[in-house]
Write a protein that holds these residues in place. Structure first.
Motif, mmCIF file in Angstrom:
data_model
loop_
_atom_site.group_PDB
_atom_site.id
_atom_site.type_symbol
_atom_site.label_atom_id
_atom_site.label_comp_id
_atom_site.label_asym_id
_atom_site.label_seq_id
_atom_site.Cartn_x
_atom_site.Cartn_y
_atom_site.Cartn_z
ATOM 1 N N SER A 188 6.477 44.635 72.921
ATOM 2 C CA SER A 188 6.733 46.442 72.355
ATOM 3 C C SER A 188 7.764 46.747 74.067
ATOM 4 O O SER A 188 8.134 48.258 73.608
ATOM 5 C CB SER A 188 5.757 47.312 71.702
ATOM 6 N N TRP A 189 7.244 46.446 74.445
ATOM 7 C CA TRP A 189 7.606 46.735 76.388
ATOM 8 C C TRP A 189 9.053 45.544 77.035
ATOM 9 O O TRP A 189 9.200 45.161 76.201
ATOM 10 C CB TRP A 189 6.893 46.617 77.311
ATOM 11 N N GLN A 190 9.455 46.237 77.805
ATOM 12 C CA GLN A 190 10.541 45.460 78.709
ATOM 13 C C GLN A 190 9.376 44.630 79.494
ATOM 14 O O GLN A 190 8.448 45.132 80.135
ATOM 15 C CB GLN A 190 11.690 46.831 78.961
ATOM 16 N N THR A 191 10.561 43.188 79.315
ATOM 17 C CA THR A 191 9.804 42.616 80.451
ATOM 18 C C THR A 191 11.377 41.387 81.424
ATOM 19 O O THR A 191 11.471 43.231 82.396
ATOM 20 C CB THR A 191 9.929 40.756 79.581
ATOM 21 N N GLY A 192 11.547 40.577 81.910
ATOM 22 C CA GLY A 192 12.104 40.259 83.211
ATOM 23 C C GLY A 192 13.280 41.214 82.927
ATOM 24 O O GLY A 192 14.326 42.039 81.752
ATOM 25 N N PRO A 193 13.952 42.133 83.934
ATOM 26 C CA PRO A 193 14.859 42.403 84.304
ATOM 27 C C PRO A 193 16.648 41.465 84.075
ATOM 28 O O PRO A 193 16.376 40.747 84.695
ATOM 29 C CB PRO A 193 14.811 43.663 85.299
ATOM 30 N N ILE A 194 17.651 41.980 83.885
ATOM 31 C CA ILE A 194 18.678 41.943 84.406
ATOM 32 C C ILE A 194 18.904 41.326 86.173
ATOM 33 O O ILE A 194 19.111 43.146 86.692
ATOM 34 C CB ILE A 194 19.923 42.509 83.469
ATOM 35 N N ILE A 195 19.021 40.099 86.674
ATOM 36 C CA ILE A 195 19.634 40.178 88.101
ATOM 37 C C ILE A 195 20.097 40.152 88.560
ATOM 38 O O ILE A 195 20.989 38.665 88.077
ATOM 39 C CB ILE A 195 18.408 39.495 88.791
ATOM 40 N N TRP A 196 21.078 40.588 89.912
ATOM 41 C CA TRP A 196 22.908 40.083 89.814
ATOM 42 C C TRP A 196 23.013 40.750 90.951
ATOM 43 O O TRP A 196 22.286 41.467 91.425
ATOM 44 C CB TRP A 196 23.471 40.716 88.141
ATOM 45 N N GLY A 197 23.906 40.276 91.358
ATOM 46 C CA GLY A 197 24.565 40.540 93.092
ATOM 47 C C GLY A 197 25.707 40.244 93.625
ATOM 48 O O GLY A 197 26.210 39.146 92.903
ATOM 49 N N GLU A 198 25.682 40.712 95.147
ATOM 50 C CA GLU A 198 26.505 40.135 95.640
ATOM 51 C C GLU A 198 26.920 40.162 97.430
ATOM 52 O O GLU A 198 25.699 40.635 97.330
ATOM 53 C CB GLU A 198 28.372 40.784 95.847
ATOM 54 N N SER A 199 27.281 39.560 98.393
ATOM 55 C CA SER A 199 27.172 39.836 99.539
ATOM 56 C C SER A 199 27.965 40.135 100.435
ATOM 57 O O SER A 199 29.492 40.819 99.280
ATOM 58 C CB SER A 199 26.837 37.952 99.841
ATOM 59 N N GLY A 200 27.221 40.864 101.105
ATOM 60 C CA GLY A 200 28.192 41.816 102.267
ATOM 61 C C GLY A 200 29.240 42.773 101.608
ATOM 62 O O GLY A 200 28.575 43.340 100.409
ATOM 63 N N THR A 201 29.822 43.607 101.900
ATOM 64 C CA THR A 201 30.919 44.852 101.766
ATOM 65 C C THR A 201 32.480 44.225 100.183
ATOM 66 O O THR A 201 32.333 45.464 100.027
ATOM 67 C CB THR A 201 32.093 45.008 103.079
ATOM 68 N N ASN A 202 31.900 43.000 100.484
ATOM 69 C CA ASN A 202 32.781 42.969 99.191
ATOM 70 C C ASN A 202 32.583 43.309 98.203
ATOM 71 O O ASN A 202 33.975 43.794 97.323
ATOM 72 C CB ASN A 202 32.653 40.622 98.496
ATOM 73 N N GLY A 203 30.629 43.164 97.438
ATOM 74 C CA GLY A 203 31.105 44.231 96.325
ATOM 75 C C GLY A 203 31.599 46.017 96.421
ATOM 76 O O GLY A 203 31.603 46.918 94.933
ATOM 77 N N GLN A 204 30.990 46.416 97.347
ATOM 78 C CA GLN A 204 31.421 47.920 97.677
ATOM 79 C C GLN A 204 33.269 48.009 96.865
ATOM 80 O O GLN A 204 33.384 49.529 96.877
ATOM 81 C CB GLN A 204 31.442 48.560 99.541
ATOM 82 N N HIS A 205 33.744 47.511 96.992
ATOM 83 C CA HIS A 205 35.273 46.522 96.699
ATOM 84 C C HIS A 205 35.567 46.147 95.595
ATOM 85 O O HIS A 205 36.919 46.081 94.720
ATOM 86 C CB HIS A 205 36.569 46.383 97.351
ATOM 87 N N SER A 206 34.277 46.553 94.333
ATOM 88 C CA SER A 206 34.441 45.855 93.282
ATOM 89 C C SER A 206 33.464 47.259 92.538
ATOM 90 O O SER A 206 33.738 47.879 91.868
ATOM 91 C CB SER A 206 33.845 44.631 93.045
ATOM 92 N N PHE A 207 32.184 46.202 91.786
ATOM 93 C CA PHE A 207 31.486 46.621 90.627
ATOM 94 C C PHE A 207 30.197 47.819 91.900
ATOM 95 O O PHE A 207 29.839 48.933 90.638
ATOM 96 C CB PHE A 207 30.432 45.714 90.715
ATOM 97 N N TYR A 208 30.230 48.281 93.356
ATOM 98 C CA TYR A 208 29.921 49.573 93.467
ATOM 99 C C TYR A 208 30.420 51.012 92.956
ATOM 100 O O TYR A 208 29.295 51.554 92.827
ATOM 101 C CB TYR A 208 29.889 49.808 94.863
ATOM 102 N N GLN A 209 31.242 50.658 92.410
ATOM 103 C CA GLN A 209 31.969 51.675 91.511
ATOM 104 C C GLN A 209 30.931 52.074 90.687
ATOM 105 O O GLN A 209 30.829 53.626 90.542
ATOM 106 C CB GLN A 209 33.303 52.014 91.722
ATOM 107 N N LEU A 210 31.013 51.386 89.797
ATOM 108 C CA LEU A 210 30.022 51.784 88.395
ATOM 109 C C LEU A 210 28.761 51.972 89.271
ATOM 110 O O LEU A 210 27.873 53.067 87.928
ATOM 111 C CB LEU A 210 29.773 50.215 87.814
ATOM 112 N N ILE A 211 28.080 52.031 89.885
ATOM 113 C CA ILE A 211 26.648 52.155 90.723
ATOM 114 C C ILE A 211 26.739 53.322 91.105
ATOM 115 O O ILE A 211 25.858 54.175 90.853
ATOM 116 C CB ILE A 211 25.998 51.236 91.445
ATOM 117 N N HIS A 212 27.739 53.798 91.348
ATOM 118 C CA HIS A 212 27.610 55.259 91.432
ATOM 119 C C HIS A 212 27.942 56.544 90.992
ATOM 120 O O HIS A 212 27.251 57.330 91.183
ATOM 121 C CB HIS A 212 28.782 55.423 93.246
ATOM 122 N N GLN A 213 29.583 56.141 90.165
ATOM 123 C CA GLN A 213 30.048 57.146 89.453
ATOM 124 C C GLN A 213 29.700 56.034 87.895
ATOM 125 O O GLN A 213 29.970 57.325 87.074
ATOM 126 C CB GLN A 213 31.639 57.713 89.337
ATOM 127 N N GLY A 214 29.031 55.161 87.598
ATOM 128 C CA GLY A 214 28.826 55.411 85.948
ATOM 129 C C GLY A 214 27.891 55.371 85.068
ATOM 130 O O GLY A 214 27.494 56.378 86.345
#
Length: 551
Positions: free
Chosen positions: A370-396
């Motif tokens: 009845s509780w949450q188990t494993g989280p969804i894991i994802w990611g990217e290397s270096g500054t590449n992610g800063q020009h794609s999904f970081y926008q969502l992390i900051h303001q989503g």
């Protein structure tokens, strides 16, 4: 291991009440009210890894409650059970002993009366001798030429671990070219075969059971191409094909010679197998000495996990903070962001390690959780992610705790590249934590334009507001070496173990994976029949029949 519903414990209840007080607390105020916050919430592991967890929505009481939750769930006893070789993989009736593969004490270790320490030593000696013969150009192919290429054929743990490590440790690699084939899609095997010469290539068939459909399909395709070469004898396979497996009989049937068989053990899970013979491609890539250092680094973190009080135990704290977000802040997802191009496969590797281990909905009492188990894991290397999904992390609208990892020293010290990379790393964790308010944006705008104007004349300022309060862990690694990479991999393994114990699940099976495999086998036989498919649901029948019609 104890079977304890975590939600029924005293400290889970305390954490629920504590969350109501913490959910609206901002990291700005936590830092403002405690000038020693970094010192309180960071740990330096032998000057090799600095773990900063101060940019989390926690205080001393949070950590106190989480640690006591771990104690209520008998985490310490569970850790000892794993290292002692207890059969904690209950659904498969196995111990969990990948840590033994990197334990260099002379102490004998027995399972069912068998000295497995001796077996491990024999396999490593065989791996060392073989890898040296390949690297030193003493092993020759069927035409007498030395080996230039190594192809690892596997999937899951027999692919991702070796692939991630060989990529991460490219600065230590020798002259051998290492290739990986995992996907059953014929495109991958075709593309690799275009790049190699059978005369100078060896193939490592990496399959725990030697029956995995994807691996064995690719292996048979390679074998058929090999045997169709001019002047090839079946006996020439002994110079080019090797098996890394528990299933010696199936390997022999395939055509692997007895001398070319490197044994695995059932007590090593696939996603934890890079430390075993599955790591032969790693050893061939970086040499035995560096592979040994990889194991030594992992062992060092094993000892830290086993012997360090929870208050100073990095994997335990990582696991507990993850549970805090996953079950109380309802985060559901975690990002792993590595600022090192060589480690571009690290997040992918962690996806399997974490999600295959803790993606479970049945607890150790055979009840739905009845509780949450494993989280969804994802990611990217270096500054590449800063020009794609970081926008969502900051303001989503999603709440995404993130791990940031960077080496302080680079293997490629070109101009000011690494200093700039570090500046991005430090800037992102700070920006995520503290954000930027409208007033701060106004002040910045006035300063940069050297004049005061009203907000109405620059409406874009409203859209530039970042609320901050996005939690992160920072890992400063002295340098990515075989030893520190071993530390890091082991650290995440034990984080996953910590979570699994408290989730009250079995982390070392993967029955969901087996479901898909078995269903595919049945459907394959249906696809091969000429008749119209009617045995499944209307959607599956429709899809199969559409394929048959087009075919």
């Amino acid at each position: 291991m104890k079977n304890i519903n975590p939600t029924k414990t005293k400290f889970w209840n305390k954490l629920q009440k504590h969350y109501l007080k913490m959910k609206n607390v901002h990291l700005k105020n936590l830092f403002k009210n405690d000038l020693n916050r970094f010192k309180k919430f960071s740990l330096n592991y032998k000057n090799l890894i600095l773990f900063d967890y101060s940019k989390n929505i926690i205080n001393e009481k949070t950590i106190y409650y989480l640690i006591n939750l771990a104690k209520e769930c008998f985490l310490k006893e569970s850790i000892k059970s794993m290292f002692n070789g207890d059969f904690i993989n209950v659904t498969e009736n196995q111990p969990v002993l990948h840590t033994l593969l990197r334990n260099f004490t002379k102490k004998k270790f027995f399972i069912n009366g068998e000295n497995i320490s001796s077996d491990i030593s024999k396999v490593f000696k065989k791996m060392k001798k073989f890898s040296n013969s390949i690297i030193n150009k003493k092993w020759k192919g069927y035409t007498g030429k030395f080996i230039t290429d190594v192809v690892n054929v596997g999937i899951g743990g027999s692919d991702l671990g070796p692939l991630m490590v060989t990529e991460s440790l490219k600065p230590y690699k020798n002259h051998l070219k290492i290739h990986f084939i995992s996907n059953i899609d014929g495109t991958q095997v075709s593309e690799v075969l275009k790049r190699i010469n059978f005369e100078t290539t060896i193939f490592l068939i990496s399959s725990k059971t030697f029956t995995t459909q994807e691996t064995m399909t690719n292996a048979r395709t390679i074998r058929n191409y090999f045997l169709n070469e001019k002047n090839i004898l079946k006996s020439d396979m002994s110079k080019h094909f090797f098996a890394l497996s528990t299933n010696k009989n199936e390997a022999m049937k395939f055509g692997i010679s007895k001398e070319n068989f490197f044994p695995l053990w059932n007590w090593v899970g696939g996603r934890y197998s890079l430390w075993s013979a599955i790591g032969l491609s790693i050893m061939l890539s970086i040499g035995y000495k560096n592979f040994f250092l990889l194991l030594k680094g992992a062992n060092s973190m094993d000892q830290h996990f086993l012997n360090t009080p929870f208050e100073k135990n990095i994997p335990v704290l990582m696991g507990l903070i993850s549970i805090w977000y996953n079950n109380f802040f309802c985060s559901e997802t975690e990002a792993i962001l590595v600022y090192d191009q060589y480690m571009h496969k690290f997040a992918t590797y962690q996806q399997q390690a974490n999600m295959e281990s803790n993606g479970k909905n049945i607890d150790r009492n055979k009840k739905m959780v009845s509780w949450q188990t494993g989280p969804i894991i994802w990611g990217e290397s270096g500054t590449n992610g800063q020009h794609s999904f970081y926008q969502l992390i900051h303001q989503g609208t999603k709440f995404i705790p993130s791990d940031f990892i960077i080496p302080l020293k680079t293997h490629n010290n070109i101009n000011d590249h690494h200093i700039k990379l570090l500046s991005h790393f430090f800037a992102q964790t700070r920006s995520l934590a503290f954000g930027k308010s409208l007033n701060e944006l106004k002040n910045d705008y006035y300063e940069s334009n050297n004049e005061k104007i009203s907000c109405q004349k620059n409406n874009s300022l409203f859209y530039q507001v970042c609320l901050g309060n996005k939690p992160t862990n920072s890992f400063l690694i002295h340098k990515i070496t075989p030893y520190t990479l071993g530390l890091l991999i082991s650290l995440y393994e034990h984080k996953i173990f910590t979570q699994g114990v408290i989730f009250n699940i079995f982390s070392f099976d993967q029955w969901g994976v087996e479901l898909g495999k078995n269903a595919a086998k049945k459907i394959l036989s249906t696809i091969k029949k000429n008749s119209t498919c009617t045995v499944y649901d209307s959607s599956t029948n429709g899809l199969i029949n559409f394929f048959k019609k087009i075919k």
